[in-house]
Design a protein around this motif. Structure first.
Motif, PDB file in Angstrom:
ATOM      1  N   SER A 177       0.607  -1.513  -0.077  1.00 36.23           N
ATOM      2  CA  SER A 177      -0.198  -0.117   0.302  1.00 36.23           C
ATOM      3  C   SER A 177       0.366   1.594   0.288  1.00 36.23           C
ATOM      4  N   VAL A 178       0.187   2.306  -0.228  1.00 33.10           N
ATOM      5  CA  VAL A 178       1.003   3.676  -0.703  1.00 33.10           C
ATOM      6  C   VAL A 178       1.176   3.906   0.572  1.00 33.10           C
ATOM      7  N   GLU A 179       0.266   3.761   1.663  1.00 28.79           N
ATOM      8  CA  GLU A 179       1.080   4.134   3.185  1.00 28.79           C
ATOM      9  C   GLU A 179       2.427   3.290   3.783  1.00 28.79           C
ATOM     10  N   GLU A 180       1.804   2.024   3.840  1.00 30.89           N
ATOM     11  CA  GLU A 180       2.695   1.320   3.811  1.00 30.89           C
ATOM     12  C   GLU A 180       4.978   1.646   2.904  1.00 30.89           C
ATOM     13  N   HIS A 181       4.457   1.688   2.615  1.00 31.10           N
ATOM     14  CA  HIS A 181       5.984   2.570   1.946  1.00 31.10           C
ATOM     15  C   HIS A 181       5.650   3.368   1.549  1.00 31.10           C
ATOM     16  N   ARG A 182       5.059   4.714   1.998  1.00 32.26           N
ATOM     17  CA  ARG A 182       5.225   6.195   2.980  1.00 32.26           C
ATOM     18  C   ARG A 182       5.930   5.947   4.444  1.00 32.26           C
ATOM     19  N   GLY A 183       5.285   5.031   4.549  1.00 32.80           N
ATOM     20  CA  GLY A 183       6.347   4.380   6.519  1.00 32.80           C
ATOM     21  C   GLY A 183       7.353   4.192   6.048  1.00 32.80           C
ATOM     22  N   LYS A 184       7.520   3.170   4.978  1.00 35.74           N
ATOM     23  CA  LYS A 184       9.519   2.092   5.497  1.00 35.74           C
ATOM     24  C   LYS A 184       9.864   3.608   4.957  1.00 35.74           C
ATOM     25  N   LEU A 185       9.165   4.710   4.100  1.00 32.88           N
ATOM     26  CA  LEU A 185      10.622   5.458   3.706  1.00 32.88           C
ATOM     27  C   LEU A 185      11.412   6.473   4.423  1.00 32.88           C
ATOM     28  N   LEU A 186       9.712   6.501   5.185  1.00 30.72           N
ATOM     29  CA  LEU A 186      10.187   7.655   6.332  1.00 30.72           C
ATOM     30  C   LEU A 186      10.956   7.417   7.297  1.00 30.72           C
ATOM     31  N   SER A 187      10.904   6.398   7.523  1.00 27.78           N
ATOM     32  CA  SER A 187      11.552   5.002   8.840  1.00 27.78           C
ATOM     33  C   SER A 187      13.208   5.368   8.297  1.00 27.78           C
ATOM     34  N   ALA A 188      13.377   4.792   6.588  1.00 27.79           N
ATOM     35  CA  ALA A 188      14.111   4.546   5.851  1.00 27.79           C
ATOM     36  C   ALA A 188      15.210   6.006   6.227  1.00 27.79           C
ATOM     37  N   VAL A 189      14.526   7.223   5.740  1.00 30.67           N
ATOM     38  CA  VAL A 189      15.404   8.314   6.186  1.00 30.67           C
ATOM     39  C   VAL A 189      16.813   8.769   7.539  1.00 30.67           C
ATOM     40  N   ARG A 190      15.204   8.665   8.620  1.00 31.75           N
ATOM     41  CA  ARG A 190      15.078   8.817   9.556  1.00 31.75           C
ATOM     42  C   ARG A 190      16.779   8.102  10.198  1.00 31.75           C
ATOM     43  N   ALA A 191      16.499   6.801   9.707  1.00 35.19           N
ATOM     44  CA  ALA A 191      17.899   5.667   9.813  1.00 35.19           C
ATOM     45  C   ALA A 191      18.869   6.237   9.573  1.00 35.19           C
ATOM     46  N   LYS A 192      19.493   7.668   8.713  1.00 36.26           N
ATOM     47  CA  LYS A 192      20.326   7.571   7.908  1.00 36.26           C
ATOM     48  C   LYS A 192      20.827   8.452   9.268  1.00 36.26           C
ATOM     49  N   VAL A 193      22.606   7.688   8.923  1.00 35.82           N
ATOM     50  CA  VAL A 193      23.615   8.154  10.179  1.00 35.82           C
ATOM     51  C   VAL A 193      24.338   9.895   9.541  1.00 35.82           C
ATOM     52  N   ASP A 194      25.229   9.242   8.164  1.00 42.66           N
ATOM     53  CA  ASP A 194      25.876  10.311   6.878  1.00 42.66           C
ATOM     54  C   ASP A 194      24.624  10.680   6.014  1.00 42.66           C
ATOM     55  N   GLY A 209       0.484  -0.778 -12.802  1.00 38.88           N
ATOM     56  CA  GLY A 209      -1.232   0.661 -12.974  1.00 38.88           C
ATOM     57  C   GLY A 209      -0.780   1.213 -14.194  1.00 38.88           C
ATOM     58  N   GLY A 210      -0.362   1.574 -14.950  1.00 43.51           N
ATOM     59  CA  GLY A 210       0.286   2.920 -15.703  1.00 43.51           C
ATOM     60  C   GLY A 210       0.549   3.655 -15.280  1.00 43.51           C
ATOM     61  N   ILE A 211       0.556   4.657 -16.291  1.00 44.43           N
ATOM     62  CA  ILE A 211       1.362   6.322 -15.725  1.00 44.43           C
ATOM     63  C   ILE A 211       0.128   6.970 -14.594  1.00 44.43           C
ATOM     64  N   ALA A 212      -1.034   6.646 -14.737  1.00 43.96           N
ATOM     65  CA  ALA A 212      -1.739   6.629 -13.406  1.00 43.96           C
ATOM     66  C   ALA A 212      -1.677   6.897 -11.936  1.00 43.96           C
ATOM     67  N   GLU A 213      -1.299   5.095 -12.350  1.00 43.85           N
ATOM     68  CA  GLU A 213      -0.872   5.118 -10.769  1.00 43.85           C
ATOM     69  C   GLU A 213       0.493   5.200 -10.535  1.00 43.85           C
ATOM     70  N   LEU A 214       1.574   5.205 -11.580  1.00 50.35           N
ATOM     71  CA  LEU A 214       2.470   5.686 -11.152  1.00 50.35           C
ATOM     72  C   LEU A 214       2.842   6.795 -10.668  1.00 50.35           C
ATOM     73  N   ALA A 215       2.037   7.789 -11.199  1.00 48.99           N
ATOM     74  CA  ALA A 215       2.125   9.041 -10.681  1.00 48.99           C
ATOM     75  C   ALA A 215       1.448   9.184  -9.198  1.00 48.99           C
ATOM     76  N   ARG A 216       0.382   8.996  -9.280  1.00 56.85           N
ATOM     77  CA  ARG A 216      -0.686   8.693  -7.693  1.00 56.85           C
ATOM     78  C   ARG A 216       0.735   8.326  -6.681  1.00 56.85           C
ATOM     79  N   ARG A 217       1.711   7.354  -6.805  1.00 56.15           N
ATOM     80  CA  ARG A 217       2.239   7.227  -5.812  1.00 56.15           C
ATOM     81  C   ARG A 217       3.822   7.748  -5.572  1.00 56.15           C
ATOM     82  N   VAL A 218       4.324   8.393  -6.883  1.00 58.37           N
ATOM     83  CA  VAL A 218       5.406   9.203  -7.319  1.00 58.37           C
ATOM     84  C   VAL A 218       5.472   9.930  -6.311  1.00 58.37           C
ATOM     85  N   SER A 219       4.540  10.392  -6.352  1.00 64.91           N
ATOM     86  CA  SER A 219       3.037  12.113  -5.968  1.00 64.91           C
ATOM     87  C   SER A 219       4.017  12.293  -4.144  1.00 64.91           C
ATOM     88  N   ALA A 220       2.983  10.887  -3.691  1.00 62.97           N
ATOM     89  CA  ALA A 220       3.026  10.589  -2.486  1.00 62.97           C
ATOM     90  C   ALA A 220       4.532  10.122  -2.125  1.00 62.97           C
TER      91      ALA A 220
END
Length: 336
Positions: A177-194, A209-220
């Motif tokens: 899900s978009v929500e789960e992946h956003r959480g992973k990305l936020l967690s990964a960014v916070r985990a950086k030391v450098d 899902g084609g360009i529509a689904e791609l644009a939706r997720r990249v925006s998120a």
């Protein structure tokens, strides 16, 4: 500055020219022999410079320390390590999420200790949930990576999966899900030391899902603190403006052949273009043919010359250490 963030180094810091850049980057090196490996922060800043540039760069696909050093000597600006190749090399297994993050980090560490080029690695889905993604970043950052991609595929595949396998994933059949992946990305960014470590949001949504689904997720994903977006799939030229709008100011990374030229891709904000894993496949073919020849009495394929191999192995560096620091009058080459 980059020099200020080098930290405690066990070896002398010297300037080393980097291909395609106008400045000299500091690196750790032996004061007597000049064998150099750039510090992790310097490599990460080099990758950031590529992402801020105007060119489309194709990193070399490597699979071990020697292939990475070859890429450096040939003149590549960056290198990549695919999760599929890592699973093949480390386990002799297909790419089905069988490789652990520590096994992956071990291979990464052997490459980064030997090569000065910035290494971008495919960290699959981050090896778990948001907690696993943070641990993944910690392990890979400590191993010396410059860039890490984390994808939005549910992995490993669960019991009873239906539908088509998502091409390029480690055996996944469904997007997270978009929500789960956003959480992973936020967690990964916070985990950086450098802070210079580059985190890249990867998505296979175009293939599903084609360009529509791609644009939706990249925006998120774009406001999570990631530094770039990695797209799987071959887009039509007329679809890039929608992707560009969705990504905002983030640079793009693509995999596989595209219908647009490099000049067109550059205008759309593409800065990294991955192009398969020919070096690993060619090495496996050469090894297979040599083994068959040894078994059957046939002619083995021509191997790398002793002089070329010696350069990749840094034989002069090791001979210099023996002579200068071990008082060995006639140093051994260590070549068979």
């Amino acid at each position: 500055s980059g020099m200020g963030r080098l930290g405690v180094l066990a070896r002398h810091v010297v300037p080393v020219p980097v291909r395609g850049q106008g400045t000299l980057l500091p690196s750790t090196a032996s004061a007597s022999t000049g064998a150099a490996v750039a510090s992790p922060t310097v490599r990460r800043e080099a990758l950031r410079s590529l992402l801020k540039g105007q060119k489309v760069i194709s990193p070399a696909s490597v699979f071990d320390p020697l292939s990475a050093k070859m890429a450096e000597q040939i003149g590549y600006e960056a290198i990549q390590l695919a999760g599929s190749v890592a699973a093949n090399v480390a386990l002799g297994a297909p790419d089905l999420m069988l490789l652990s993050v520590t096994e992956f980090a071990d291979l990464v560490r052997r490459i980064t200790r030997y090569c000065s080029l910035p290494l971008v690695v495919d960290a699959d889905h981050g090896y778990g949930n948001a907690l696993g993604a943070a641990r993944c970043v910690e392990e890979l950052e400590a191993a010396g990576v410059a860039g890490i991609t984390i994808e939005d595929t549910e992995l490993p595949a669960s019991y009873g999966c239906t539908g088509n396998f998502i091409k390029g994933s480690a055996g996944g059949f469904k997007l997270s899900s978009v929500e789960e992946h956003r959480g992973k990305l936020l967690s990964a960014v916070r985990a950086k030391v450098d802070p210079s470590t580059v985190l890249i949001a990867r998505t296979s949504s175009y293939t599903v899902g084609g360009i529509a689904e791609l644009a939706r997720r990249v925006s998120a994903y774009r406001d999570t603190g990631v530094d770039a977006v990695h797209i799987i799939g071959q887009l039509a030229k007329e679809e890039f403006p929608a992707l560009r709008e969705a990504a905002g100011t983030l640079p793009l990374m693509l995999s596989g052949p595209q219908k647009a030229s490099n000049e067109e891709l550059s205008s759309f904000g593409v800065r990294l273009a991955l192009s398969g894993h020919a070096p690993f496949l060619a090495a496996m073919r050469a090894a297979q043919e040599a083994l068959k020849a040894g078994r059957d009495g046939g002619k083995a394929p021509e191997g790398i010359g002793g002089k070329e191999l010696g350069e990749v192995l840094r034989v002069e560096h090791y001979m210099g250490v023996q002579k200068e620091l071990m008082a060995i009058e006639k140093p051994a080459e260590g070549m068979k």
